[in-house]
Design a protein around this motif. Structure first.
Motif, PDB file in Angstrom:
ATOM      1  N   LEU A 160       7.021 -17.352  64.324  1.00 27.94           N
ATOM      2  CA  LEU A 160       5.978 -16.573  65.016  1.00 27.94           C
ATOM      3  C   LEU A 160       5.237 -17.350  66.101  1.00 27.94           C
ATOM      4  O   LEU A 160       4.920 -16.814  67.162  1.00 27.94           O
ATOM      5  CB  LEU A 160       4.933 -16.095  64.003  1.00 27.94           C
ATOM      6  CG  LEU A 160       5.141 -14.783  63.266  1.00 27.94           C
ATOM      7  CD1 LEU A 160       3.932 -14.504  62.390  1.00 27.94           C
ATOM      8  CD2 LEU A 160       5.343 -13.611  64.237  1.00 27.94           C
ATOM      9  N   MET A 163       5.637 -17.028  69.782  1.00 30.41           N
ATOM     10  CA  MET A 163       5.488 -15.672  70.332  1.00 30.41           C
ATOM     11  C   MET A 163       4.026 -15.285  70.554  1.00 30.41           C
ATOM     12  O   MET A 163       3.732 -14.378  71.327  1.00 30.41           O
ATOM     13  CB  MET A 163       6.055 -14.640  69.339  1.00 30.41           C
ATOM     14  CG  MET A 163       7.489 -14.841  68.981  1.00 30.41           C
ATOM     15  SD  MET A 163       7.958 -13.535  67.829  1.00 30.41           S
ATOM     16  CE  MET A 163       9.709 -13.826  67.771  1.00 30.41           C
ATOM     17  N   ILE A 164       3.128 -15.951  69.828  1.00 27.09           N
ATOM     18  CA  ILE A 164       1.759 -15.430  69.729  1.00 27.09           C
ATOM     19  C   ILE A 164       0.984 -15.436  71.046  1.00 27.09           C
ATOM     20  O   ILE A 164       0.476 -14.393  71.469  1.00 27.09           O
ATOM     21  CB  ILE A 164       0.985 -16.179  68.615  1.00 27.09           C
ATOM     22  CG1 ILE A 164       1.685 -15.960  67.260  1.00 27.09           C
ATOM     23  CG2 ILE A 164      -0.460 -15.684  68.538  1.00 27.09           C
ATOM     24  CD1 ILE A 164       1.106 -16.764  66.107  1.00 27.09           C
ATOM     25  N   TYR A 198       7.732 -13.609  75.523  1.00 26.89           N
ATOM     26  CA  TYR A 198       7.582 -12.719  74.375  1.00 26.89           C
ATOM     27  C   TYR A 198       6.488 -11.708  74.661  1.00 26.89           C
ATOM     28  O   TYR A 198       5.503 -12.026  75.315  1.00 26.89           O
ATOM     29  CB  TYR A 198       7.204 -13.529  73.137  1.00 26.89           C
ATOM     30  CG  TYR A 198       8.291 -14.455  72.657  1.00 26.89           C
ATOM     31  CD1 TYR A 198       9.439 -13.962  72.058  1.00 26.89           C
ATOM     32  CD2 TYR A 198       8.151 -15.842  72.789  1.00 26.89           C
ATOM     33  CE1 TYR A 198      10.428 -14.816  71.603  1.00 26.89           C
ATOM     34  CE2 TYR A 198       9.139 -16.701  72.332  1.00 26.89           C
ATOM     35  CZ  TYR A 198      10.278 -16.191  71.751  1.00 26.89           C
ATOM     36  OH  TYR A 198      11.243 -17.030  71.298  1.00 26.89           O
ATOM     37  N   ILE A 203       6.585  -9.509  68.803  1.00 31.40           N
ATOM     38  CA  ILE A 203       5.848  -9.852  67.575  1.00 31.40           C
ATOM     39  C   ILE A 203       6.028  -8.746  66.538  1.00 31.40           C
ATOM     40  O   ILE A 203       6.328  -9.011  65.370  1.00 31.40           O
ATOM     41  CB  ILE A 203       4.342 -10.085  67.872  1.00 31.40           C
ATOM     42  CG1 ILE A 203       4.182 -11.294  68.799  1.00 31.40           C
ATOM     43  CG2 ILE A 203       3.542 -10.279  66.583  1.00 31.40           C
ATOM     44  CD1 ILE A 203       2.744 -11.579  69.223  1.00 31.40           C
ATOM     45  N   GLN A 206       9.418  -8.787  65.060  1.00 28.40           N
ATOM     46  CA  GLN A 206       9.574  -9.914  64.134  1.00 28.40           C
ATOM     47  C   GLN A 206       8.885  -9.615  62.801  1.00 28.40           C
ATOM     48  O   GLN A 206       9.428  -9.889  61.728  1.00 28.40           O
ATOM     49  CB  GLN A 206       9.014 -11.188  64.771  1.00 28.40           C
ATOM     50  CG  GLN A 206       9.313 -12.463  63.996  1.00 28.40           C
ATOM     51  CD  GLN A 206      10.802 -12.693  63.788  1.00 28.40           C
ATOM     52  OE1 GLN A 206      11.554 -12.777  64.741  1.00 28.40           O
ATOM     53  NE2 GLN A 206      11.228 -12.761  62.538  1.00 28.40           N
ATOM     54  N   GLN A 231       0.305 -13.812  57.660  1.00 30.97           N
ATOM     55  CA  GLN A 231       0.882 -13.652  59.003  1.00 30.97           C
ATOM     56  C   GLN A 231      -0.199 -13.233  59.996  1.00 30.97           C
ATOM     57  O   GLN A 231      -0.291 -13.779  61.086  1.00 30.97           O
ATOM     58  CB  GLN A 231       1.958 -12.550  58.988  1.00 30.97           C
ATOM     59  CG  GLN A 231       3.237 -12.961  58.304  1.00 30.97           C
ATOM     60  CD  GLN A 231       4.186 -11.762  58.100  1.00 30.97           C
ATOM     61  OE1 GLN A 231       3.787 -10.615  58.120  1.00 30.97           O
ATOM     62  NE2 GLN A 231       5.453 -12.068  57.917  1.00 30.97           N
ATOM     63  N   ILE A 235      -1.678 -15.096  63.391  1.00 31.37           N
ATOM     64  CA  ILE A 235      -1.704 -14.442  64.708  1.00 31.37           C
ATOM     65  C   ILE A 235      -3.131 -14.459  65.280  1.00 31.37           C
ATOM     66  O   ILE A 235      -3.352 -14.828  66.437  1.00 31.37           O
ATOM     67  CB  ILE A 235      -1.170 -12.990  64.607  1.00 31.37           C
ATOM     68  CG1 ILE A 235       0.322 -12.996  64.250  1.00 31.37           C
ATOM     69  CG2 ILE A 235      -1.396 -12.232  65.923  1.00 31.37           C
ATOM     70  CD1 ILE A 235       0.913 -11.624  63.957  1.00 31.37           C
TER      71      ILE A 235
END
Lengths: 394, 31
Positions: A160, A163-164, A198, A203, A206, A231, A235
């Motif tokens: 992750l 991508m954040i 991304y 996100i 995923q 998760q 984020i």
């Protein structure tokens, strides 16, 4: 040669007999060489756990404490070994987390302890362990499950993390609002980098992939909730930390974009029936930072409103956002030094840490609520693809 | 079914770390 007459299911006692010398072969075929993406895809969720437990039941039934001990030790060590080898593969870690938890639930459900027998059928109660109390081993397996959970979180974080910032802060999906760039700020990403950028959709996709893998593996719903909460925490924390370090992210239009992105994350939770897992609450500091970017920041009343709104942000974070705030057009102004002083004075008496950045490595403590299974052990059949023909159904 | 009067024998368990040590000799043997 003995004639192989198929037995009726009701004649089975839900045990699997094996020879001591086959124990290594058992853990090799069932744990070390089982590919979650291959053979395991078509198995009933938790099958490896049920098979191991049915072998354990037989060792208990023949009153062989040494056989019970070595099976448990080999099982635990093999699971640790496979996770050492493939610990960066989300599917492997998720698969063994689900199976380790199922094995732990079986040890409780069939322990003979009345507290764990409430939901058992009469037949399931007949299948309780006869000779040994494995309470201490249950503790070891619970410790193992905690280790696997932490590994799962690390694994998920590695996927992750890249991508954040791009998906939550940089990529703009609401062009109408955020078309105007803050004056004097250059875009950080070049046009070449844009192709690999991304988006929020990356996100969300995923998150859905993680979720569907865990569901496929038969992970307990209560455990999935804890993973999703973690998760969302990651984020929220990574997004907020980057916002606090980048002037180009502190504008009215970024506030709008973040709020839109948060609403999409909430929509994802709603879609998966996870609105009550505490995940949304972990985004509260980010939500408040986005609101702070959008509210008026001029009068004493504005200051009061900000102080009562931003309860999930520390004073250091509020002040930082106000300092970094960058007007997007000529109708807006920078936040005055006097206004920031007013805020600081109002928040002086708050008891809090002087912390600016959130701890992105923090992991919420995990629990594994007991989740008995209605599956009848005597009905379990072992697919040939598992190469366990040396086990005998008893 | 097991007679409910007979208590089960508690099997003492090593810790996770101790278990790993117990497994070292076995790992060395394997190719």
């Amino acid at each position: 040669h003995p004639v192989n007459i198929p037995r009726r299911e009701k004649d089975f006692q839900g045990m699997l007999e094996y020879k001591k010398e086959d124990e290594l072969k058992l853990v090799k075929n069932l744990i070390l060489e089982l590919k979650p993406r291959g053979v395991a895809v078509n198995l009933i969720p938790g099958l490896p756990a049920y098979i191991l437990f049915m072998c354990l039941r037989h060792a208990d039934y023949v009153n062989d404490d040494q056989k019970v001990r070595t099976l448990l030790t080999s099982t635990i060590n093999s699971i640790k070994k496979i996770l050492k080898k493939r610990g960066d593969d989300f599917e492997t870690v998720s698969f063994w987390l689900a199976n380790t938890c199922r094995f732990l639930h079986c040890l409780k459900q069939y322990s003979g302890d009345e507290a764990f027998m409430k939901h058992n059928t009469q037949r399931q109660n007949e299948h309780c362990l006869s000779n040994f109390d494995l309470a201490e081993y249950r503790q070891v397996i619970s410790d193992l499950a905690i280790q696997i959970y932490q590994q799962l979180i690390k694994c998920m974080e590695n996927i992750l993390q890249p991508m954040i910032v791009s998906g939550m802060l940089e990529h703009e999906t609401i062009q109408g609002v955020s078309g105007v760039k803050p004056t004097g700020l250059r875009k950080r990403t070049s046009s070449i980098a844009d192709e690999g950028t991304y988006t929020l959709d990356s996100i969300l996709r995923q998150l859905s992939a993680f979720h569907s893998t865990m569901c496929q593996h038969g992970t307990d719903p209560e455990l999935i909730k804890q993973v999703v909460k973690q998760q969302f925490y990651i984020i929220g924390a990574v997004t907020l930390n980057n916002l606090l370090l980048r002037k180009d992210m502190c504008s009215w239009s970024k506030g709008m974009q973040i709020r839109y992105n948060v609403s999409q994350l909430e929509e994802w939770l709603r879609d998966k029936g996870l609105m009550t897992c505490g995940a949304k609450e972990t985004l509260e500091p980010l939500i408040q930072a986005a609101q702070l970017l959008q509210v008026k920041k001029k009068t004493d009343e504005d200051a009061e409103a900000i102080c009562s709104m931003c309860l999930a942000l520390t004073t250091a974070q509020i002040v930082k956002v106000l300092n970094l705030y960058t007007p997007v057009n000529e109708f807006e102004e920078r936040v005055s030094v006097a206004f920031i002083r007013t805020i600081q004075t109002r928040l002086r008496d708050r008891c809090e840490s002087p912390q600016l950045l959130m701890d992105t490595k923090m992991i919420y403590p995990v629990t594994f609520p007991f989740s008995p299974s209605s599956l009848a052990l005597e009905t379990i059949q072992i697919p040939g693809s598992l190469n366990l023909a040396f086990l005998t159904r008893v | 079914p097991r007679p409910s009067s007979r208590p089960r024998i508690l099997l003492k368990a090593p810790t996770l770390a101790e278990m790993e040590e117990m497994n070292i000799s076995e790992e060395e043997e394997s190719p």
